[in-house]
Design a protein around this motif. Sequence first.
Motif, short mmCIF file in Angstrom:
data_model
loop_
_atom_site.label_atom_id
_atom_site.label_comp_id
_atom_site.label_asym_id
_atom_site.label_seq_id
_atom_site.Cartn_x
_atom_site.Cartn_y
_atom_site.Cartn_z
N GLY A 167 0.82 -1.20 0.00
CA GLY A 167 0.00 0.00 0.00
C GLY A 167 0.85 1.25 0.00
O GLY A 167 2.04 1.22 0.32
N LEU A 168 0.24 2.36 -0.39
CA LEU A 168 0.86 3.67 -0.34
C LEU A 168 0.00 4.59 0.52
O LEU A 168 -1.23 4.58 0.42
N VAL A 169 0.65 5.37 1.36
CA VAL A 169 -0.05 6.31 2.23
C VAL A 169 0.56 7.69 2.04
O VAL A 169 1.79 7.83 2.04
N MET A 170 -0.30 8.70 1.85
CA MET A 170 0.18 10.08 1.84
C MET A 170 -0.15 10.70 3.19
O MET A 170 -1.31 10.80 3.58
N LYS A 171 0.87 11.10 3.94
CA LYS A 171 0.70 11.71 5.25
C LYS A 171 1.25 13.13 5.18
O LYS A 171 2.47 13.32 5.03
N ALA A 172 0.36 14.12 5.27
CA ALA A 172 0.77 15.53 5.24
C ALA A 172 1.67 15.84 4.05
O ALA A 172 2.67 16.55 4.17
#
Length: 318
Positions: A167-172
């Motif tokens: 998975g890929l997560v964009m955090k801020a």
Amino acid sequence: MQLLLLLQASGGATAAELARELEVSVRTVYRDVEALSSAGVPVYSEPGRGGGVRLIDGYRTRLTGLTSDEADAVLLAGLPGAAADLGLGTVLATAQLKMLAALPPELRGRATRIAERVHIDMPGWFHRPDETPTLATVADALWHDRRLAISYRRHDKAADRVLDPLGLVMKAGTWYLIARDRADIRSYRVSRIATAVPTGESFTRPADFELAAHWQESADEFARSILRVSARCRISADHLTLLRLMNDPAAVRQALTSIGTPDADGWVDITVPGESYEILAHALLPLGEHIEVLDPPELRTAMAGTAAAMHARYHPSA
């Protein structure tokens, strides 16, 4: 549109069921049903036992012709920057045009007004986006369940890994890859992936893996792990809201669970965690005269020294 697609998927439901699913009031459901009907959608309500809100049999929205990539991009419609990062910027634009063309004129106008009036900008004000030259390669391997060989930079050193991207997560505004390294599932900052090369091997995703749940658990664990020290303090109960100045939500949440009973002067005991005493001193200083460190002595001494130095700076003749 959410109500319309929900009715299309479910075949019909009571107004109360729709209200719970959409997290709105029953009155809002009836208002939206009326708006859909006015827009030409064949939706109707049946009163009494066994009744509910339904579409005329056989009706389907005309959201046809979407490719698989466009369908993926629609999920990122609120984040055009994220879609562009993942190589889906062009297909997102195409998918949006197809969706607009498929909508009735009344709903098309509403969708256009929303796009003109709402923009989502995820990073903080002074955050410069990371350079992520390998993101497109990582994303492609993720879409197709392909194993990746990467070189990962950390602390001025590079380490080679063979990963199963999950998975890929964009955090801020920062991208993170969640991937399996042998038996462990870890997080990797994409900007630190110097090279990413598909191995040509496929892998099977864990059946019980849920990206959002894993990320939340990992974020909570990380927040707890870096809070290695704590200080016993007393703070004016009327100024507890100043704790938000610490700029560490995990530390603030933990501190608020330790509040004691106000004394005769309206002050409460509280235990404040931090990464180190040095960081904790800088975090507590903005609270000024409304907080007092009681323990440990070295932090109390550091706070007193800083206060004395500030007094000498502003009152040099005192």
